[in-house]
Write a protein that holds these residues in place. Structure first.
Motif, PDB file in Angstrom:
ATOM      1  N   TRP A  93      -2.924   2.412   8.261  1.00 33.86           N
ATOM      2  CA  TRP A  93      -2.104   2.812   6.825  1.00 33.86           C
ATOM      3  C   TRP A  93      -2.926   3.520   6.001  1.00 33.86           C
ATOM      4  O   TRP A  93      -1.037   4.247   5.834  1.00 33.86           O
ATOM      5  N   GLN A  94      -3.530   4.250   6.147  1.00 32.70           N
ATOM      6  CA  GLN A  94      -3.962   5.728   5.624  1.00 32.70           C
ATOM      7  C   GLN A  94      -3.028   6.812   6.485  1.00 32.70           C
ATOM      8  O   GLN A  94      -2.454   7.733   6.198  1.00 32.70           O
ATOM      9  N   PRO A  95      -3.154   6.919   7.685  1.00 35.69           N
ATOM     10  CA  PRO A  95      -3.033   7.954   8.564  1.00 35.69           C
ATOM     11  C   PRO A  95      -1.292   8.123   8.961  1.00 35.69           C
ATOM     12  O   PRO A  95      -0.649   8.491   8.966  1.00 35.69           O
ATOM     13  N   GLU A 125      -6.156  -0.164   6.698  1.00 34.15           N
ATOM     14  CA  GLU A 125      -6.263   0.712   6.642  1.00 34.15           C
ATOM     15  C   GLU A 125      -6.583   1.668   6.324  1.00 34.15           C
ATOM     16  O   GLU A 125      -6.406   3.173   6.714  1.00 34.15           O
ATOM     17  N   LEU A 126      -8.072   1.888   6.886  1.00 32.64           N
ATOM     18  CA  LEU A 126      -8.320   3.127   7.693  1.00 32.64           C
ATOM     19  C   LEU A 126      -8.393   3.834   8.979  1.00 32.64           C
ATOM     20  O   LEU A 126      -7.592   4.699   9.340  1.00 32.64           O
ATOM     21  N   PHE A 174       1.003  -1.097  -0.133  1.00 34.11           N
ATOM     22  CA  PHE A 174       0.212   0.038  -0.006  1.00 34.11           C
ATOM     23  C   PHE A 174       0.768   1.041  -0.049  1.00 34.11           C
ATOM     24  O   PHE A 174       0.542   2.307  -0.844  1.00 34.11           O
ATOM     25  N   LEU A 175       1.885   1.491   0.601  1.00 29.12           N
ATOM     26  CA  LEU A 175       2.707   2.514   0.961  1.00 29.12           C
ATOM     27  C   LEU A 175       3.425   2.141  -0.790  1.00 29.12           C
ATOM     28  O   LEU A 175       4.063   4.115  -0.646  1.00 29.12           O
ATOM     29  N   ASN A 202       2.077   3.987  -2.739  1.00 30.48           N
ATOM     30  CA  ASN A 202       1.068   5.677  -2.660  1.00 30.48           C
ATOM     31  C   ASN A 202       2.820   6.680  -2.709  1.00 30.48           C
ATOM     32  O   ASN A 202       2.853   7.568  -1.592  1.00 30.48           O
ATOM     33  N   LEU A 237       0.664   6.804   6.147  1.00 28.44           N
ATOM     34  CA  LEU A 237       0.700   7.934   4.823  1.00 28.44           C
ATOM     35  C   LEU A 237       0.834   8.821   5.028  1.00 28.44           C
ATOM     36  O   LEU A 237       1.737   9.636   4.555  1.00 28.44           O
ATOM     37  N   ASP A 238      -0.261   9.628   5.594  1.00 29.82           N
ATOM     38  CA  ASP A 238      -0.751  10.949   5.607  1.00 29.82           C
ATOM     39  C   ASP A 238       0.642  11.767   6.806  1.00 29.82           C
ATOM     40  O   ASP A 238       1.177  12.896   5.911  1.00 29.82           O
TER      41      ASP A 238
END
Length: 350
Positions: free
Chosen positions: A340-342, A336-337, A95-96, A99, A344-345
């Motif tokens: 993963w996404q936090p 992811e929620l 995932f990373l 992105n 990455l942000d």
């Protein structure tokens, strides 16, 4: 009076017995369903950048599109590293990589004859520092679980090689939630010494027993839940992938087992400022770069209070509390929620 109450007592006893038998049936059905499930992990490893002994550095920037920050992930010593790359649709690292960042994974591997002599200093001041030198540029150092403690110690020893630090479900105050339980783990060392003297490691079965002590009802509970799932559905596949990973354990070098069980759990050395690596104290108050601390709210292995104590000690820490468990945070259906996404942000915002 006692005679009049007997029927009610009998009814209650029968109800309890019925519930116990129902739960036992669900547990047995769940274990059987897991054993006959067809899922097998087939995901291939990415290229190897470096190796030493049984350890490897894996490069997940397989497409070459990750030109942003380089992130070095440091997993625990007691589980396989591929929990961060579990399956095609459940890979934190892929995932990373998709992105814009470059994830690298330090796979500690199985402890061979050399690693069985290792202390925590050998792993941190030796092998992990050599990995950092091999990469040749400052990295975001991300440690998961026990790997977070290794990453923190390495970051304090080599600050010029670190851009930022992420500690994911990392314990610090081992007595924060259940001091008696932690001290009992420390007291278990004499019972484990015969195994460690015979093999040079704390064997997988002994480690599984210790994990069961930390979460005594977790195994039965999760298999009962699995019995109710559609075996062909995505949740069942994810469950089997995670259980296969959990059952694919790694023994722990005996010197490290003595340090962690006796020093970390028994004496609570990290939180008391008494844990040292190569003679130097591991003091999180001295880390003055950006840090992300993830304390999963439903973590049964690393209680949030234990990880929160670490967050409170790091001056520039951003804290998130994913609504997930210890493993679910990195590889569960909502990973992811949750993380993963936090994560990455945060990296993209450095």
């Amino acid at each position: 009076m006692s005679g009049e109450a007997a029927p009610a007592d009998d009814d209650f006893t029968q109800a309890v017995l019925h519930e116990v038998l129902a739960q036992d049936r669900a547990l047995i059905e769940g274990v059987a369903a897991y054993r006959r499930h067809s899922y097998r992990r087939t995901l291939a490893d990415p290229p190897i950048l470096w190796s030493e002994g049984e350890s490897r550095l894996l490069d997940y920037n397989v497409t070459g599109g990750g030109d942003g920050s380089t992130i070095l992930f440091v997993p625990s010593l007691v589980n396989r590293a591929y929990v961060l790359d579990l399956m095609e649709d459940a890979s934190f690292l892929r995932f990373l990589a998709g992105n814009g960042v470059r994830p690298l994974l330090l796979d500690w591997g199985w402890p061979g004859p050399v690693e069985r002599q290792f202390t925590l200093t050998d792993y941190i001041a030796g092998r992990l520092e050599r990995v950092l030198g091999t990469i040749g540029q400052p990295v975001v150092l991300a440690g998961y679980c026990m790997g977070g403690l290794l990453a923190l110690a390495a970051a304090l020893r080599s600050p010029a090689r670190i851009q930022a630090l992420a500690l994911l479900a990392t314990p610090w105050d081992f007595h924060a939630d259940n001091p008696e339980g932690a001290e009992n783990l420390g007291r278990s060392l004499p019972l484990l010494e015969p195994f460690m003297r015979a093999t040079g490691t704390l064997p997988i079965d002994a480690l599984q027993m210790l994990f069961a002590i930390l979460d005594p009802f977790g195994v039965a509970e999760k298999y009962r839940g699995f019995a109710a799932l559609d075996p062909n559905g995505p949740r069942a596949r994810r469950f089997v992938a995670l259980e296969d990973w959990l059952n694919d354990g790694v023994p722990l070098a005996a010197p490290v087992a003595r340090e962690t069980l006796g020093g970390w759990y028994g004496e609570n050395a990290p939180a008391r400022g008494q844990w040292r690596v190569a003679g130097l104290p591991v003091d999180p108050t001295q880390f003055d770069k950006p840090a992300l601390i993830a304390t999963p709210a439903r973590d049964r292995l690393v209680p949030p209070a234990s990880a929160a104590a670490l967050a409170a000690s790091i001056p520039h820490a951003t804290v998130i509390a994913p609504n997930a468990g210890h493993i679910g945070m990195v590889a569960g259906m909502s990973a992811e929620l949750a993380l993963w996404q936090p994560f990455l942000d945060w990296v993209l915002g450095l």
